[in-house]
Design an enzyme around this catalytic site. Structure first.
Site, mmCIF file in Angstrom:
data_model
loop_
_atom_site.group_PDB
_atom_site.id
_atom_site.type_symbol
_atom_site.label_atom_id
_atom_site.label_comp_id
_atom_site.label_asym_id
_atom_site.label_seq_id
_atom_site.Cartn_x
_atom_site.Cartn_y
_atom_site.Cartn_z
ATOM 1 N N PRO A 119 0.832 -1.212 0.000
ATOM 2 C CA PRO A 119 0.000 0.000 0.000
ATOM 3 C C PRO A 119 0.868 1.265 0.000
ATOM 4 C CG PRO A 119 -0.677 -1.522 1.737
ATOM 5 C CD PRO A 119 0.611 -2.034 1.183
ATOM 6 N N GLU A 120 0.640 2.130 -0.952
ATOM 7 C CA GLU A 120 1.311 3.426 -0.965
ATOM 8 C C GLU A 120 0.290 4.489 -0.563
ATOM 9 O OE1 GLU A 120 4.411 4.601 -3.311
ATOM 10 O OE2 GLU A 120 4.786 2.679 -4.285
#
Ligand SMILES: [Zn+2]
Length: 272
Positions: A2-3
Site C-alpha cells: 500500500p502506498e
C-alpha cells in the site's frame, strides 16, 4: 505494498463508518505485528469516541481527543468495515467493534503493519515527528523543494522518496512523477532547476490525485462482503515497464537500481 493513494483510499473508505462512533470492545487475536499491539488496547479504546480519521504520510490516525490509534498497513495490511463480520480467518489480527455493531477488521498476512496507541502529543511521536510536508500541503511548493534540495547531491528520485523532504511518495509515484516532469531519475537533486522542480510539485500531485481517484471506484469493497481486496493500479508510463516501448515516444524503457530500488526511465523523454 500500500502506498499513499491506497492509504488515503482506505481512510476515505472507513472514515464515514467509524467517525462519531464509540468503541464497544477490541478483540486482538494476534499481537505480533511489526511492533506488538499494546496489551491494554481494549482497555484504552473501550468507550472511546472516534473524532475523525486522519492520514499522515502512510499512517492512519483514528483520533480520540488528544490521543490517537496509529495504524500502518505495512506490506500486506488492510482494513475492512463489516456490518456482520464473517468468522475470523487466519490473517485477521484485530477487530474493533463499535456501538452500532460495525466491525473494523485489520488483516495482514505478512504482519509488517502496526497498530499503536499514542496517548498524547500525537504529532511528536517518533514515527511522525520528522516527517516532511504532505504532497498536497501548501508548504510543499517549488521554493521549498528548491531550498531543500540545494545541498543534496543524491539523485532527485531519492530526494522525492525521502520522507523528510516530502512524505508518502513511494517508488511507483516517484518514477511516474519524474517521467512526467522529463527528468532523469539519477540526476543530482541539487542540479534540478527551480522551474523543473515546479513541474515536479505539480506532477507529484497529479499522479497521486489520479491514483486516489482510481481508488475511489474500489471504496465499495471496504463495505462489501466478498472479501476481495480493493487495490488498484494506474496505467503507468514507466514503472514496471522495462523493455517495453515508451507510451510517448516509443523508445525502449530502461531500468536501473537507485538506492536499492528499481528505477525506470525513458532516455529520450527524461533528461539529465
Ligand atoms: Zn519516451
Amino acid at each position: 505494498m500500500p502506498e499513499l493513494p491506497e492509504v488515503e483510499t482506505t481512510r476515505r473508505g472507513i472514515a464515514p463508518h467509524v467517525t462519531g462512533r464509540s468503541v464497544l470492545r477490541v478483540d486482538v487475536y494476534d499481537r505480533r505485528l511489526r511492533w506488538p499491539v499494546p496489551d491494554d488496547l481494549d482497555a484504552r479504546l473501550r468507550g472511546a469516541l472516534i473524532d475523525r480519521v486522519d492520514r499522515r504520510s502512510k499512517y492512519l490516525l483514528l483520533r480520540v481527543g488528544p490521543s490517537a490509534l496509529l495504524v500502518h498497513l505495512g506490506m500486506t495490511g488492510s482494513l475492512r468495515i463489516w456490518r456482520e463480520p464473517p468468522p475470523r480467518m487466519a490473517h485477521d489480527h484485530v477487530d474493533i467493534v463499535f456501538d452500532d455493531g460495525t466491525t473494523l477488521r485489520y488483516r495482514d498476512p505478512r504482519r509488517f503493519g502496526a497498530m499503536l496507541w499514542i496517548p498524547s502529543a500525537v504529532e511528536r511521536h517518533p514515527l511522525l515527528a520528522s516527517l516532511g510536508p504532505e504532497p498536497f500541503d501548501a508548504a510543499f511548493d517549488a521554493d521549498y523543494l528548491w531550498r531543500t534540495t540545494r545541498s543534496r547531491r543524491a539523485a532527485i528520485k531519492l530526494a522525492l522518496m525521502d520522507n523528510r523532504v516530502v512524505t508518502g511518495v513511494g517508488n511507483i509515484y516517484a518514477n511516474e512523477t519524474l517521467f512526467r516532469s522529463g527528468i532523469h531519475p539519477a540526476l543530482s537533486a541539487n542540479r534540478v532547476s527551480r522551474a523543473r522542480l515546479a513541474r515536479v510539485v505539480e506532477n507529484v500531485r497529479a499522479v497521486l490525485t489520479e491514483a486516489i481517484a482510481k481508488g475511489g471506484s474500489t471504496l465499495r469493497d471496504y463495505v462489501g462482503s466478498d472479501g476481495s481486496t480493493g487495490y488498484f493500479q494506474l496505467e503507468y508510463f514507466v514503472y514496471g515497464r522495462a523493455g517495453e516501448a515508451c507510451r510517448v515516444c516509443g523508445t525502449t524503457i530502461r531500468s536501473s537500481r537507485l538506492g536499492g530500488r528499481s528505477s525506470f526511465h525513458c532516455l529520450r523523454c527524461q533528461r539529465r
